[in-house]
Design an enzyme around this catalytic site. Structure first.
Site, mmCIF file in Angstrom:
data_model
loop_
_atom_site.group_PDB
_atom_site.id
_atom_site.type_symbol
_atom_site.label_atom_id
_atom_site.label_comp_id
_atom_site.label_asym_id
_atom_site.label_seq_id
_atom_site.Cartn_x
_atom_site.Cartn_y
_atom_site.Cartn_z
ATOM 1 N N ASP A 16 -31.488 -0.875 -16.101
ATOM 2 C CA ASP A 16 -31.450 -1.113 -14.670
ATOM 3 C C ASP A 16 -32.173 -2.434 -14.418
ATOM 4 O O ASP A 16 -32.904 -2.936 -15.273
ATOM 5 C CB ASP A 16 -32.147 0.050 -13.952
ATOM 6 C CG ASP A 16 -32.371 -0.225 -12.490
ATOM 7 O OD1 ASP A 16 -31.397 -0.505 -11.776
ATOM 8 O OD2 ASP A 16 -33.545 -0.159 -12.054
ATOM 9 N N ASP A 18 -33.608 -3.930 -10.784
ATOM 10 C CA ASP A 18 -34.719 -3.870 -9.838
ATOM 11 C C ASP A 18 -35.635 -2.701 -10.149
ATOM 12 O O ASP A 18 -35.194 -1.561 -10.275
ATOM 13 C CB ASP A 18 -34.189 -3.726 -8.407
ATOM 14 C CG ASP A 18 -33.364 -4.920 -7.972
ATOM 15 O OD1 ASP A 18 -33.934 -6.009 -7.845
ATOM 16 O OD2 ASP A 18 -32.146 -4.752 -7.774
#
Length: 228
Positions: A16, A18
């Site tokens: 991922d 952020d």
């Protein structure tokens, strides 16, 4: 490190973005508050549950929930990227240890991919700003898929680009949505606690391991029968 079962892994690591590789929470929230104050006349999100939504879902999924007026939804979408860039230019940076880990994975011939709900323009600007773009072999962004996380489409797309099967990969993320994405794609998963979610919900979502530091993440990726 909390390990919940299963064997370690390597081959490809899907991150991922952020809250996992880059610290963008404040810039994202500032952008949301700027845009909603201007377009809706009120700052949103404020409640933690709503903050969790904007930190884990695509803007294209969230904007329509704020208004039934297509013109308002479009205004939110049009204003968001410029607002984010104003804040990101000063405030978005890789977490300490992130670049070192990506360099190590590249040196060990472990493929690195990114699975993000962020628009590609914002992801690319972050990656260039953080000097990470050359370390990432493939990325699937918000507009690249029909269905966003936790649907497995984005993760499977990155695996296809990397040429790595799901049983040789791991998904690393800071939210329950990331863990559910990995599980839906048949990918082992590691939850990280330096983003937006404590260990408990990540374990409950089915993470194979939960780590608190990049050193623990490095150790999890370096040991066991799937290690290179």
């Amino acid at each position: 490190m909390t390990t919940t079962g299963g064997r370690p892994w390597a081959g490809a690591v899907l991150f991922d973005w952020d809250g996992t590789l880059v610290d963008s929470r404040q810039a994202l929230l500032a952008a949301w508050h700027d845009v909603t104050s201007r377009v809706l006349g009120r700052a949103w999100p404020v409640e933690e549950d709503d903050i969790g939504v904007v930190l884990s879902r695509r803007g294209t999924e969230v904007f329509p929930s704020l208004s039934d007026d297509p013109a308002v939804v479009q205004a939110l979408a049009d204003a968001f990227t410029p607002a984010y860039e104003r804040h990101a230019a000063e405030g978005v940076r890789p977490f300490p240890g992130a670049v070192d880990l990506l360099e190590e994975l590249n040196g060990r011939a472990v493929a690195v991919g990114v699975v993000t709900s962020k628009a590609r323009a914002r992801y690319t600007a972050d990656a260039v700003r953080g000097r990470m773009n050359h370390l990432i072999a493939a990325a699937t962004c918000a507009e690249d898929v029909i269905r966003g996380k936790p649907d497995p489409q984005a993760a499977l797309s990155v695996l296809e680009q990397l040429g790595v099967p799901a049983d040789r990969a791991v998904m690393v993320g800071d939210t329950v949505v990331d863990i559910r994405t990995g599980r839906a794609a048949g990918i082992r998963s590691i939850g990280v606690t330096w983003g937006s979610t404590p260990a408990g919900p990540l374990v409950e979502a089915g993470a194979d391991a939960v780590v608190e530091t990049f050193d623990e993440l490095r150790a999890a990726l370096s040991t066991g029968p799937l290690a290179p």
